[in-house]
Motif scaffolding. Structure first.
Motif, short mmCIF file in Angstrom:
data_model
loop_
_atom_site.label_atom_id
_atom_site.label_comp_id
_atom_site.label_asym_id
_atom_site.label_seq_id
_atom_site.Cartn_x
_atom_site.Cartn_y
_atom_site.Cartn_z
N PHE A 4 30.70 -96.60 3.11
CA PHE A 4 31.94 -96.76 2.33
C PHE A 4 31.65 -97.26 0.92
CE2 PHE A 4 33.72 -96.94 6.62
CZ PHE A 4 34.77 -96.03 6.48
N PRO A 7 30.29 -94.58 -2.85
CA PRO A 7 30.93 -94.09 -4.09
C PRO A 7 30.98 -95.13 -5.21
CG PRO A 7 32.33 -93.66 -2.19
CD PRO A 7 31.20 -94.51 -1.72
N TYR A 8 30.73 -96.38 -4.88
CA TYR A 8 30.85 -97.46 -5.86
C TYR A 8 29.49 -98.05 -6.21
CZ TYR A 8 35.47 -96.85 -3.92
OH TYR A 8 36.64 -96.30 -3.48
N TRP A 81 38.93 -101.36 -3.85
CA TRP A 81 38.77 -99.94 -3.52
C TRP A 81 38.09 -99.75 -2.17
CZ3 TRP A 81 41.54 -96.22 -5.17
CH2 TRP A 81 42.11 -96.29 -6.44
N LEU A 82 37.17 -100.64 -1.84
CA LEU A 82 36.52 -100.58 -0.53
C LEU A 82 37.53 -100.85 0.58
CD1 LEU A 82 33.76 -100.26 0.90
CD2 LEU A 82 33.54 -102.74 0.76
N CYS A 83 38.40 -101.84 0.39
CA CYS A 83 39.46 -102.10 1.37
C CYS A 83 40.40 -100.91 1.49
CB CYS A 83 40.23 -103.35 0.99
SG CYS A 83 39.33 -104.87 1.25
N HIS A 84 40.71 -100.30 0.37
CA HIS A 84 41.56 -99.11 0.39
C HIS A 84 40.93 -98.00 1.22
CE1 HIS A 84 42.81 -95.19 -1.34
NE2 HIS A 84 44.02 -95.73 -1.24
N ASP A 85 39.66 -97.74 0.97
CA ASP A 85 38.97 -96.69 1.73
C ASP A 85 38.90 -97.02 3.22
OD1 ASP A 85 38.66 -95.39 -0.65
OD2 ASP A 85 36.53 -95.89 -0.87
N LEU A 86 38.69 -98.29 3.54
CA LEU A 86 38.65 -98.69 4.95
C LEU A 86 40.02 -98.52 5.61
CD1 LEU A 86 36.42 -101.88 4.78
CD2 LEU A 86 35.89 -99.74 5.95
N ARG A 87 41.08 -98.86 4.91
CA ARG A 87 42.42 -98.67 5.47
C ARG A 87 42.71 -97.20 5.72
NH1 ARG A 87 43.95 -102.65 1.69
NH2 ARG A 87 44.60 -101.03 0.25
N ILE A 88 42.34 -96.35 4.77
CA ILE A 88 42.56 -94.91 4.93
C ILE A 88 41.77 -94.39 6.12
CG2 ILE A 88 42.22 -92.65 3.83
CD1 ILE A 88 44.53 -94.26 2.63
N ALA A 89 40.52 -94.79 6.24
CA ALA A 89 39.68 -94.33 7.36
C ALA A 89 40.23 -94.81 8.69
CB ALA A 89 38.25 -94.81 7.17
#
Length: 101
Positions: A4, A7-8, A81-89
């Protein structure tokens, strides 16, 4: 978690760079204060050296503050942004589960 974070990578590297810069700025301040005390204690009254060391102290404080701000800023950006990606996943994973779950 590293997948995750992939990308960053650039922003994570910037966080590390700015953290190292803030640390170096923190280390420069006591060194410059030591030099300032040496010049004052020598009794020669070298006003030019005192001025240059004082400017160096101001610059070290300014750079340290700037690097600390940028380090905190980019670390928060990456974290959000990492939390956002984790929530989406997580949401996508929950949507794939059966209704009986």
């Amino acid at each position: 978690m590293l997948a995750f974070l992939k990308p960053y990578r650039l922003k994570s590297a910037l966080v590390g760079f700015f953290a190292v810069g803030a640390t170096l700025g923190s280390l420069a301040v006591p060194w410059l204060v030591r030099e300032l005390v040496k010049v004052i204690e020598s009794g020669k009254g070298d006003f030019g050296a005192i001025v240059w060391i004082s400017f160096g102290l101001l610059g070290a404080f300014a750079l340290r503050g700037t690097f600390e701000f940028l380090s905190y800023w980019y670390s928060h950006v990456v974290a959000w942004w990492l939390c956002h990606d984790l929530r989406i996943a997580l949401y996508k994973h929950l949507q794939r589960l059966s209704m009986s779950y």
